[in-house]
Design a protein around this motif. Structure first.
Motif, PDB file in Angstrom:
ATOM      1  N   GLU A  94       0.834  -1.202   0.000  1.00  0.00           N
ATOM      2  CA  GLU A  94       0.000   0.000   0.000  1.00  0.00           C
ATOM      3  C   GLU A  94       0.868   1.251   0.000  1.00  0.00           C
ATOM      4  O   GLU A  94       0.602   2.206  -0.735  1.00  0.00           O
ATOM      5  N   ALA A  95       1.906   1.261   0.835  1.00  0.00           N
ATOM      6  CA  ALA A  95       2.782   2.433   0.916  1.00  0.00           C
ATOM      7  C   ALA A  95       3.546   2.635  -0.390  1.00  0.00           C
ATOM      8  O   ALA A  95       3.685   3.758  -0.864  1.00  0.00           O
ATOM      9  N   LEU A  96       4.024   1.543  -0.983  1.00  0.00           N
ATOM     10  CA  LEU A  96       4.778   1.661  -2.233  1.00  0.00           C
ATOM     11  C   LEU A  96       3.869   1.961  -3.414  1.00  0.00           C
ATOM     12  O   LEU A  96       4.338   2.405  -4.455  1.00  0.00           O
ATOM     13  N   GLY A  97       2.570   1.736  -3.269  1.00  0.00           N
ATOM     14  CA  GLY A  97       1.622   2.015  -4.339  1.00  0.00           C
ATOM     15  C   GLY A  97       1.039   3.407  -4.304  1.00  0.00           C
ATOM     16  O   GLY A  97       0.206   3.753  -5.136  1.00  0.00           O
ATOM     17  N   LEU A  98       1.476   4.222  -3.349  1.00  0.00           N
ATOM     18  CA  LEU A  98       0.950   5.582  -3.261  1.00  0.00           C
ATOM     19  C   LEU A  98       1.373   6.415  -4.469  1.00  0.00           C
ATOM     20  O   LEU A  98       2.513   6.341  -4.917  1.00  0.00           O
ATOM     21  N   HIS A  99       0.446   7.183  -4.983  1.00  0.00           N
ATOM     22  CA  HIS A  99       0.728   8.163  -6.030  1.00  0.00           C
ATOM     23  C   HIS A  99       0.651   9.543  -5.376  1.00  0.00           C
ATOM     24  O   HIS A  99       0.033   9.707  -4.318  1.00  0.00           O
ATOM     25  N   TRP A 100       1.234  10.556  -6.014  1.00  0.00           N
ATOM     26  CA  TRP A 100       1.183  11.895  -5.445  1.00  0.00           C
ATOM     27  C   TRP A 100      -0.257  12.371  -5.292  1.00  0.00           C
ATOM     28  O   TRP A 100      -0.571  13.113  -4.356  1.00  0.00           O
ATOM     29  N   ALA A 101      -1.131  11.943  -6.179  1.00  0.00           N
ATOM     30  CA  ALA A 101      -2.529  12.361  -6.079  1.00  0.00           C
ATOM     31  C   ALA A 101      -3.217  11.760  -4.851  1.00  0.00           C
ATOM     32  O   ALA A 101      -4.268  12.244  -4.429  1.00  0.00           O
ATOM     33  N   ASP A 102      -2.625  10.726  -4.270  1.00  0.00           N
ATOM     34  CA  ASP A 102      -3.195  10.066  -3.091  1.00  0.00           C
ATOM     35  C   ASP A 102      -2.707  10.667  -1.778  1.00  0.00           C
ATOM     36  O   ASP A 102      -3.100  10.224  -0.716  1.00  0.00           O
ATOM     37  N   VAL A 103      -1.807  11.639  -1.861  1.00  0.00           N
ATOM     38  CA  VAL A 103      -1.168  12.190  -0.668  1.00  0.00           C
ATOM     39  C   VAL A 103      -1.628  13.630  -0.450  1.00  0.00           C
ATOM     40  O   VAL A 103      -1.496  14.473  -1.337  1.00  0.00           O
ATOM     41  N   ASP A 104      -2.163  13.891   0.740  1.00  0.00           N
ATOM     42  CA  ASP A 104      -2.542  15.250   1.131  1.00  0.00           C
ATOM     43  C   ASP A 104      -1.837  15.547   2.446  1.00  0.00           C
ATOM     44  O   ASP A 104      -2.371  15.306   3.528  1.00  0.00           O
ATOM     45  N   LEU A 105      -0.583  16.033   2.352  1.00  0.00           N
ATOM     46  CA  LEU A 105       0.188  16.286   3.562  1.00  0.00           C
ATOM     47  C   LEU A 105      -0.372  17.459   4.353  1.00  0.00           C
ATOM     48  O   LEU A 105      -0.304  17.458   5.581  1.00  0.00           O
ATOM     49  N   ALA A 106      -0.922  18.456   3.672  1.00  0.00           N
ATOM     50  CA  ALA A 106      -1.506  19.592   4.387  1.00  0.00           C
ATOM     51  C   ALA A 106      -2.697  19.140   5.227  1.00  0.00           C
ATOM     52  O   ALA A 106      -2.871  19.580   6.366  1.00  0.00           O
ATOM     53  N   GLY A 107      -3.520  18.261   4.689  1.00  0.00           N
ATOM     54  CA  GLY A 107      -4.661  17.727   5.425  1.00  0.00           C
ATOM     55  C   GLY A 107      -4.309  16.508   6.257  1.00  0.00           C
ATOM     56  O   GLY A 107      -5.152  15.951   6.958  1.00  0.00           O
TER      57      GLY A 107
END
Length: 158
Positions: A94-107
């Motif tokens: 799951e962690a290695l399958g993350l795309h940038w569109a799946d990441v919201d660091l601000a939220g």
């Protein structure tokens, strides 16, 4: 001959373990029945119990913190990934399958929409999670966001 090894001492083959040996012998008995050397295969319906699955120990907080501290001290390039896995409980695929569109660091949220899987132990590919429940929305702690290292908070240009 050792039952766990083949004729040349290699692991594998039908005699790799007790269950494999019984399956191999059962096929031989089925063949003997087919060729009318035996009236019936007495072992055909024998239930072979599966060994109990090993109980994998889970790290306590102190052990996980020690591991992460060690990774940081030796400069392991995967330290941020380990921090993410420990902080969120994500599986490695799951962690290695993350795309940038799946990441919201601000939220401080991650969306699991893809997993990275190995195919025939030769190549990797992205797949969708196996079950709808696996499509998770995971909250990320401040510590995990801070551990991102040199990774920016915005989506990189393509």
């Amino acid at each position: 001959m050792d039952v766990r090894r083949g004729p040349a001492g290699r692991r594998g083959g039908p005699a790799h373990d007790a269950a494999g040996w019984l399956r191999h012998e059962g096929r031989g008995r089925d063949d003997a029945v087919r060729h009318r050397r035996l009236a019936f295969n007495a072992a055909r319906y024998a239930a072979i119990p599966k060994p109990a699955a090993a109980d994998l120990p889970c790290w306590i907080a102190f052990e996980a913190a020690s591991f992460l501290r060690y990774c940081r001290d030796v400069g392991d390039p995967l330290t941020e990934l380990f921090e993410l896995l420990v902080a969120t409980g994500m599986r490695k695929g799951e962690a290695l399958g993350l795309h940038w569109a799946d990441v919201d660091l601000a939220g401080r949220v991650l969306f699991v929409r893809h997993t990275l899987v190995a195919v025939d132990n030769r190549r990797v590919q992205f797949n969708h999670p196996k079950t709808p429940a696996s499509r998770a929305r995971i909250a990320v702690s401040k510590r995990a966001v801070a551990a991102r290292g040199g990774v920016g908070t915005t989506v990189p240009a393509k």
